[in-house]
Scaffold this motif. Structure first.
Motif, PDB file in Angstrom:
ATOM      1  N   GLN A  71       0.580  -0.964  -0.344  1.00 58.82           N
ATOM      2  CA  GLN A  71       0.074   0.071  -0.132  1.00 58.82           C
ATOM      3  C   GLN A  71       1.121   0.608  -0.741  1.00 58.82           C
ATOM      4  OE1 GLN A  71      -3.350   0.685  -0.435  1.00 58.82           O
ATOM      5  NE2 GLN A  71      -3.616  -1.544  -0.847  1.00 58.82           N
ATOM      6  N   SER A  72       1.937   1.127   0.468  1.00 55.45           N
ATOM      7  CA  SER A  72       3.062   2.307   0.807  1.00 55.45           C
ATOM      8  C   SER A  72       3.727   2.526  -1.103  1.00 55.45           C
ATOM      9  CB  SER A  72       3.895   2.369   1.960  1.00 55.45           C
ATOM     10  OG  SER A  72       3.436   2.389   3.235  1.00 55.45           O
ATOM     11  N   ILE A  73       4.254   1.634  -1.374  1.00 59.55           N
ATOM     12  CA  ILE A  73       4.075   1.774  -2.194  1.00 59.55           C
ATOM     13  C   ILE A  73       3.613   2.029  -3.841  1.00 59.55           C
ATOM     14  CG2 ILE A  73       5.338   0.221  -4.385  1.00 59.55           C
ATOM     15  CD1 ILE A  73       7.136  -1.208  -2.395  1.00 59.55           C
ATOM     16  N   ALA A 110       0.775   8.918   1.285  1.00 63.83           N
ATOM     17  CA  ALA A 110       0.871   7.321   1.115  1.00 63.83           C
ATOM     18  C   ALA A 110       1.611   7.208   2.672  1.00 63.83           C
ATOM     19  CB  ALA A 110       2.678   7.675   0.090  1.00 63.83           C
ATOM     20  N   ALA A 111       2.066   7.534   3.797  1.00 64.32           N
ATOM     21  CA  ALA A 111       2.410   6.391   4.607  1.00 64.32           C
ATOM     22  C   ALA A 111       1.103   6.243   5.820  1.00 64.32           C
ATOM     23  CB  ALA A 111       3.861   6.855   5.651  1.00 64.32           C
ATOM     24  N   THR A 112       0.495   7.719   5.671  1.00 68.64           N
ATOM     25  CA  THR A 112      -0.433   7.267   6.838  1.00 68.64           C
ATOM     26  C   THR A 112      -1.562   6.949   6.325  1.00 68.64           C
ATOM     27  OG1 THR A 112      -0.249   9.818   7.438  1.00 68.64           O
ATOM     28  CG2 THR A 112      -2.715   9.210   7.264  1.00 68.64           C
ATOM     29  N   LYS A 113      -2.539   6.793   4.661  1.00 69.65           N
ATOM     30  CA  LYS A 113      -2.950   5.911   3.993  1.00 69.65           C
ATOM     31  C   LYS A 113      -2.367   4.781   4.593  1.00 69.65           C
ATOM     32  CE  LYS A 113      -3.193   8.567   0.326  1.00 69.65           C
ATOM     33  NZ  LYS A 113      -3.740   9.171  -1.163  1.00 69.65           N
ATOM     34  N   LEU A 145       7.890   3.534  10.249  1.00 69.14           N
ATOM     35  CA  LEU A 145       9.079   3.290   9.960  1.00 69.14           C
ATOM     36  C   LEU A 145       9.271   2.625   8.294  1.00 69.14           C
ATOM     37  CD1 LEU A 145      12.084   2.336  12.951  1.00 69.14           C
ATOM     38  CD2 LEU A 145      11.728   4.535  11.467  1.00 69.14           C
ATOM     39  N   THR A 146       8.601   1.265   8.630  1.00 66.11           N
ATOM     40  CA  THR A 146       8.149   0.387   7.446  1.00 66.11           C
ATOM     41  C   THR A 146       7.695   1.404   6.068  1.00 66.11           C
ATOM     42  OG1 THR A 146       8.334  -1.785   8.686  1.00 66.11           O
ATOM     43  CG2 THR A 146       7.161  -1.894   6.424  1.00 66.11           C
ATOM     44  N   CYS A 147       6.486   1.886   6.407  1.00 65.52           N
ATOM     45  CA  CYS A 147       5.097   2.763   5.833  1.00 65.52           C
ATOM     46  C   CYS A 147       6.326   4.333   5.410  1.00 65.52           C
ATOM     47  CB  CYS A 147       3.861   3.465   6.545  1.00 65.52           C
ATOM     48  SG  CYS A 147       2.778   1.955   7.618  1.00 65.52           S
ATOM     49  N   LEU A 148       6.846   4.799   5.899  1.00 64.46           N
ATOM     50  CA  LEU A 148       7.750   5.579   5.359  1.00 64.46           C
ATOM     51  C   LEU A 148       8.544   5.023   4.629  1.00 64.46           C
ATOM     52  CD1 LEU A 148       8.443   7.848   8.851  1.00 64.46           C
ATOM     53  CD2 LEU A 148       6.770   8.740   6.671  1.00 64.46           C
ATOM     54  N   GLY A 154       8.410   3.997  -2.878  1.00 62.02           N
ATOM     55  CA  GLY A 154       7.345   4.024  -4.075  1.00 62.02           C
ATOM     56  C   GLY A 154       7.273   5.608  -4.802  1.00 62.02           C
ATOM     57  N   PHE A 155       7.866   6.870  -4.351  1.00 61.67           N
ATOM     58  CA  PHE A 155       7.589   7.623  -4.535  1.00 61.67           C
ATOM     59  C   PHE A 155       9.358   7.863  -6.126  1.00 61.67           C
ATOM     60  CE2 PHE A 155       9.578  12.523  -5.074  1.00 61.67           C
ATOM     61  CZ  PHE A 155       8.694  12.953  -4.991  1.00 61.67           C
ATOM     62  N   ILE A 156       9.947   7.188  -5.460  1.00 63.73           N
ATOM     63  CA  ILE A 156      11.163   6.125  -6.688  1.00 63.73           C
ATOM     64  C   ILE A 156      10.566   6.039  -8.159  1.00 63.73           C
ATOM     65  CG2 ILE A 156      13.375   5.534  -7.158  1.00 63.73           C
ATOM     66  CD1 ILE A 156      13.962   6.034  -4.197  1.00 63.73           C
ATOM     67  N   ILE A 157       9.703   4.430  -7.752  1.00 61.46           N
ATOM     68  CA  ILE A 157       9.244   4.057  -8.724  1.00 61.46           C
ATOM     69  C   ILE A 157       7.815   5.102  -9.529  1.00 61.46           C
ATOM     70  CG2 ILE A 157       7.336   2.537  -9.103  1.00 61.46           C
ATOM     71  CD1 ILE A 157       8.487   0.680  -6.797  1.00 61.46           C
ATOM     72  N   GLY A 158       7.566   5.922  -8.659  1.00 61.05           N
ATOM     73  CA  GLY A 158       6.333   6.782  -9.568  1.00 61.05           C
ATOM     74  C   GLY A 158       6.877   7.409  -9.976  1.00 61.05           C
ATOM     75  N   ILE A 159       8.335   8.278 -10.132  1.00 64.78           N
ATOM     76  CA  ILE A 159       8.970   8.599 -10.744  1.00 64.78           C
ATOM     77  C   ILE A 159       9.419   8.629 -11.885  1.00 64.78           C
ATOM     78  CG2 ILE A 159      11.577  10.466 -10.663  1.00 64.78           C
ATOM     79  CD1 ILE A 159      10.424  11.220  -8.837  1.00 64.78           C
TER      80      ILE A 159
END
Length: 253
Positions: A71-73, A110-113, A145-148, A154-159
């Motif tokens: 979910q984070s990714i 994303a981490a909150t979700k 920490l895992t979510c963050l 995931g941010f890197i993958i999105g770019i």
């Protein structure tokens, strides 16, 4: 630090989540229930205990880790990819905010979700098995920490992604298999010695082991190594994101 800009990005990303709150809530509940039916009932009935813990309770940390990682990714990658896809990313890049503030807004949402999904799965699991969390503060800390860290990935993958199909490539073909092979549904001590050694090269093992320790006080690897692994992974993701914004790789082109 421009907290107004961070909060604006955060609220915008969270608004998408609340528009599909029912779907976001029901999906993990159904998935968790199915895992307990298949693994907890069908397989768990043949396995009495794993290191003194009932098998149904033993798989709960693995289920939560599987959900929060994916979910984070997914949330972070889509959150940054969509503005890049429709061209609104240039409005963010031209605003007087630093790359760190941009990352804090998108990754924080994303981490909150993912944390919300993790909490839902934890609650759903408690309806099937009796859970006693020995180290609740450590449990929350590991989950945050895992979510963050995986939201940063995931941010890197999105770019990096050039189309919507590539957004699902890493979660489906890399992260999910690593979680399944990382001791999410079994203890690596149950494996033959050779496979135990091979499994230790799976970075997800250290995350699941540390998270399971927070529940039951037992771990496949030392808790210090788990903290070192997640800290190093987070630092590596931050360095990569800093390089991306410095060079403009796949952002300005």
């Amino acid at each position: 630090m421009n907290w107004t800009a961070i909060l604006a990005i955060y609220k915008f990303e969270m608004s998408r989540f609340f528009r599909t709150l029912l779907q976001s809530f029901i999906s993990p509940v159904i998935s968790t229930s199915l895992y307990f039916v298949v693994f907890g009932a069908a397989i768990g009935s043949r396995i009495d205990q794993v290191e003194g813990v009932s098998y149904g309770a033993f798989i709960v940390p693995g289920l939560i880790m599987l959900a929060v990682m994916t979910q984070s990714i997914t949330n972070a990658s889509f959150g940054i990819y969509f503005p890049k896809f429709i061209g609104t990313i240039y409005e963010v890049l031209s605003a007087p905010i630093s790359f760190l503030e941009v990352v804090m807004g998108y990754v924080g949402a994303a981490a909150t979700k993912a944390l919300f999904i993790g909490a839902v799965i934890l609650f759903t699991s408690s309806l099937f098995v009796e859970l006693e969390i020995q180290h609740p503060i450590a449990m929350v800390g590991f989950m945050v920490l895992t979510c963050l860290s995986f939201a940063l990935l995931g941010f890197i993958i999105g770019i990096w992604a050039k189309n919507f199909e590539q957004l699902q490539l890493v979660p489906l073909l890399i992260v999910t298999p690593l979680v399944f092979l990382g001791g999410s549904f079994y203890s690596i001590s149950m494996l033959p010695p050779v496979w135990q050694t091979i499994t230790l090269f799976n970075p997800v093992v250290y995350l699941i082991s540390g998270f399971r320790w927070a529940f039951f006080g037992m771990a496949d690897v030392p808790i210090g190594l788990s903290l070192l692994a997640i800290g190093g992974f987070t630092a590596l993701c931050l360095v990569v994101i800093w390089w991306i914004f410095k060079t403009g790789w796949r952002i300005r082109s």
